[in-house]
Scaffold this motif. Sequence first.
Motif, mmCIF file in Angstrom:
data_model
loop_
_atom_site.group_PDB
_atom_site.id
_atom_site.type_symbol
_atom_site.label_atom_id
_atom_site.label_comp_id
_atom_site.label_asym_id
_atom_site.label_seq_id
_atom_site.Cartn_x
_atom_site.Cartn_y
_atom_site.Cartn_z
ATOM 1 N N ARG A 86 3.044 13.898 -5.700
ATOM 2 C CA ARG A 86 3.778 13.593 -6.413
ATOM 3 C C ARG A 86 3.856 13.851 -8.157
ATOM 4 N NH1 ARG A 86 8.673 10.358 -6.009
ATOM 5 N NH2 ARG A 86 7.964 9.382 -7.879
ATOM 6 N N VAL A 89 0.015 7.785 -0.808
ATOM 7 C CA VAL A 89 0.034 7.177 0.321
ATOM 8 C C VAL A 89 1.120 6.690 1.134
ATOM 9 C CG1 VAL A 89 -1.258 4.747 1.480
ATOM 10 C CG2 VAL A 89 -2.419 6.250 -0.936
ATOM 11 N N TYR A 90 1.067 6.797 2.376
ATOM 12 C CA TYR A 90 2.157 6.580 3.215
ATOM 13 C C TYR A 90 1.699 5.644 4.158
ATOM 14 C CZ TYR A 90 3.892 10.980 0.782
ATOM 15 O OH TYR A 90 3.451 11.630 0.045
ATOM 16 N N LYS A 149 10.951 5.818 4.471
ATOM 17 C CA LYS A 149 10.775 5.453 5.592
ATOM 18 C C LYS A 149 11.902 5.434 6.530
ATOM 19 C CE LYS A 149 6.791 2.992 5.308
ATOM 20 N NZ LYS A 149 5.990 1.286 5.244
ATOM 21 N N GLU A 169 9.119 13.445 -0.142
ATOM 22 C CA GLU A 169 7.910 12.409 -0.215
ATOM 23 C C GLU A 169 9.380 11.566 0.283
ATOM 24 O OE1 GLU A 169 6.721 10.815 -3.997
ATOM 25 O OE2 GLU A 169 5.277 10.708 -3.062
ATOM 26 N N VAL A 225 0.781 -1.194 0.147
ATOM 27 C CA VAL A 225 0.259 -0.149 0.172
ATOM 28 C C VAL A 225 0.642 1.392 -0.280
ATOM 29 C CG1 VAL A 225 -1.844 1.417 1.734
ATOM 30 C CG2 VAL A 225 -1.975 -1.056 1.250
ATOM 31 N N ASN A 226 2.670 0.948 0.730
ATOM 32 C CA ASN A 226 2.847 2.166 0.863
ATOM 33 C C ASN A 226 3.340 2.637 -0.765
ATOM 34 O OD1 ASN A 226 4.486 4.047 2.000
ATOM 35 N ND2 ASN A 226 6.682 2.636 1.655
ATOM 36 N N ASP A 227 3.383 1.898 -2.103
ATOM 37 C CA ASP A 227 3.910 2.088 -3.474
ATOM 38 C C ASP A 227 3.071 2.867 -3.716
ATOM 39 O OD1 ASP A 227 5.673 1.006 -2.907
ATOM 40 O OD2 ASP A 227 5.528 -0.801 -2.846
ATOM 41 N N VAL A 228 1.184 2.464 -3.026
ATOM 42 C CA VAL A 228 0.404 4.057 -4.009
ATOM 43 C C VAL A 228 0.774 5.497 -4.113
ATOM 44 C CG1 VAL A 228 -2.256 3.940 -4.321
ATOM 45 C CG2 VAL A 228 -1.575 2.345 -3.452
ATOM 46 N N GLN A 229 -0.249 6.239 -5.099
ATOM 47 C CA GLN A 229 0.706 7.081 -5.167
ATOM 48 C C GLN A 229 0.192 8.076 -3.603
ATOM 49 O OE1 GLN A 229 1.227 10.721 -8.330
ATOM 50 N NE2 GLN A 229 0.034 8.844 -8.880
ATOM 51 N N LEU A 261 10.046 10.099 3.186
ATOM 52 C CA LEU A 261 8.688 9.766 4.241
ATOM 53 C C LEU A 261 8.503 8.445 3.490
ATOM 54 C CD1 LEU A 261 7.083 12.778 4.047
ATOM 55 C CD2 LEU A 261 7.132 11.003 6.211
ATOM 56 N N LYS A 262 8.198 7.641 2.294
ATOM 57 C CA LYS A 262 8.036 6.827 1.862
ATOM 58 C C LYS A 262 9.138 5.579 2.112
ATOM 59 C CE LYS A 262 5.015 7.128 -1.442
ATOM 60 N NZ LYS A 262 3.665 6.462 -1.755
#
Lengths: 434, 271
Positions: free
Chosen positions: B240, A295-296, B160, B154, A289-293, B157-158
């Motif tokens: 993004r 979305v964190y 981590k 970003e 799910v983290n890879d969805v634009q 955050l992505k």
Amino acid sequence: MNIVVVGLSHKTAAVEIREKVAFAPTQMEKPLREVVALPDITEAVIVSTCNRVEIYATTHDIAGGIARLKRFLADYHHLSLETLEPHLYNYHGEEAIRHVFRVAASLDSMVVGEPQILGQIKTSYGFAAEFKSSGIILNRFLHKAFSVAKRVRTETKIASSAVSVSFAAVELAKKIFGDLSDKTVMLIGAGEMCELAAKHFINNGVRGVMVTNRTFERAAKLAEEFGGKAVNFEDLFDQLHKADIILSSTGAPHFIITPKDVTEVIRRRKLKPMFFIDIAVPRDIDPKVNDVQNVYLYDMDDLQGVVATNLEQRGKEATKAEQIVNQEIGQFFKWLSSLEVTPTIVALRARFEEARQAELAKTLSNWKDLAPEQQKRLEALTAAIVNKLLHTPTTVLKQTGQGNRNDLYVDALRSLFDLNTGGPVPEDLGELEE
Amino acid sequence: MNALLFKITIGFYFIATVMYLVYLLKPRDLVGRLSHWLISSGFVLHLVFTAFRYHEAGYTPITNLHEALSFFALAIVGVFIAFERKYHIFILGSFVIPLALLLMAASSTFPSAVVPLNPALKSQWLLVHTTLAFISYATFAIAFGAGIMYLIQEHFLKSKRLGAMYHKLPSLDTLDEINYRSLTFGFPLLTFAIITGAIWAETAWGTYWSWDPKETWSLITWFVYAALIHGRLTTGWRGRKAAILAIIGFFILLFTFLGVNLLLKGLHSYI
């Protein structure tokens, strides 16, 4: 009198072991009574949280006391001592004091600086006080531990910075959303951590709260508590797009939210960012799910990673906290040693002797025509009175063995006769709040 | 006199750039305010320099690369100061001000002599058209800077892995808003610049649109930004995607501004 600690924690035992030796908070009377009934264990406090189970006790016989406490832990939970022993640690003397101070100050926690542990120890102490298993030493000891924890919290930044998981989550949310005042939090499931994190978000000004749970009643109750809205679990994906921050902690054995779900939801939100926090173990949300634009997704490990980085940057604060603990150990240890019998008897005698000499000198100086022989008699008389008066207390204090409360008498004598030679002046013990 | 002013301006921009980069490493408020003061002083000097130049030449000093690059830098610094005052984000300067310095450095490599203006261009439209165009370029430069900052933040955050810069960069939301604001300012300005350009072309050359490379590329740039704004308002191209498009848009814009002049021949080739 010695303070001993026996227990296990997340550092020495996996959760499977920890849950086997945990004590239910509703049934603390029985174990507390059993511990103080053990031979040569005079006082006891049992601390049981999800990360640690520990017994604090006082005893004259360090080795014997520790062995009995270990056996008690095993027997009480119907485990063999052989399986439990490798996970147990024990401390006595100064190390025991250091350990408990560090635990209370959250320096020994899985997430260093997390604030829950202090409340948990206070509750544990509350049980011990209620069932009278703690006495003068442990009362004083735990109050001291609370005041140490308070000092650490106010004098260092260890608790105020992103060292707790909920705090880290809020900080991350602020870096994603900026202002939280127009954001909505959704709770999926109702774990304790989840509630705690939700409270943290509410304190930081989020606007809306939504709660969903497999049992709707539970969701409704929580929603009411937070002034939010309860959502049927079946409607989760109809409502998810309204939430900006999602806290998930269901007991589901598999992922309940997949990248496909989130891709749809985020499209519905016109790509407005979403922040998922997965507190559940096993996890509720597919890590992809983290890879969805926009979305964190952070799970427990990620958050703890963040906390760890923050902690690294605050090594100084930790050192400062340890220094506070060290200072306080010294003070407390001084008080504890002052409870030893012999120095107290010596001090008591000295106090009486001092009074006798002073009064005798006064009398003799006013009564100049007294013959040396008479003076000697007067001297002998006063000495005899003092000896007689001190005889019973001295013998009582010198008795050892089962059921004696020397520490109590010693402490009382020291206050009543102001014998502050060895110990510190009693100071602020810290309030027992909550 | 002019040459000296130009050099002092570059000096100020240089020190300001250094300070903004220092701010990136040591985000002390004092460093930020010092940087802001330096860049503001540099801007005033730059403005005075440009005014002198205007007075000396008798028309808007934007007709050769030396002047045009300097004018672009002036516009960027001016728009940046406005944004910094609005959002109080010193760190934006760490990403935008080096660009202004770079443009000034490039400007200084071109001959600075005042050349007589082609009579066809002598018109008040020169001032209006170019000023509009350059202010719109400058706001797109801000969007570009904010876009880069967005992608960096970003990434933190992505992945981590919250590096040291993570704490200093503003929130994604703020960066996205700066991106959006610059577009909503820049796009109408670009539109007016193209319209005034067309009107001016009609008075100078008798035709509104002659598809010379500059015009074509301006139109392409316009379409890119139009698409970005449209996507943002309808399907929500934010975050993004918006950041990436703002960066791509700026490169196309740079090509429209420089590439066309240096590589392609057309009516605008003397700028």
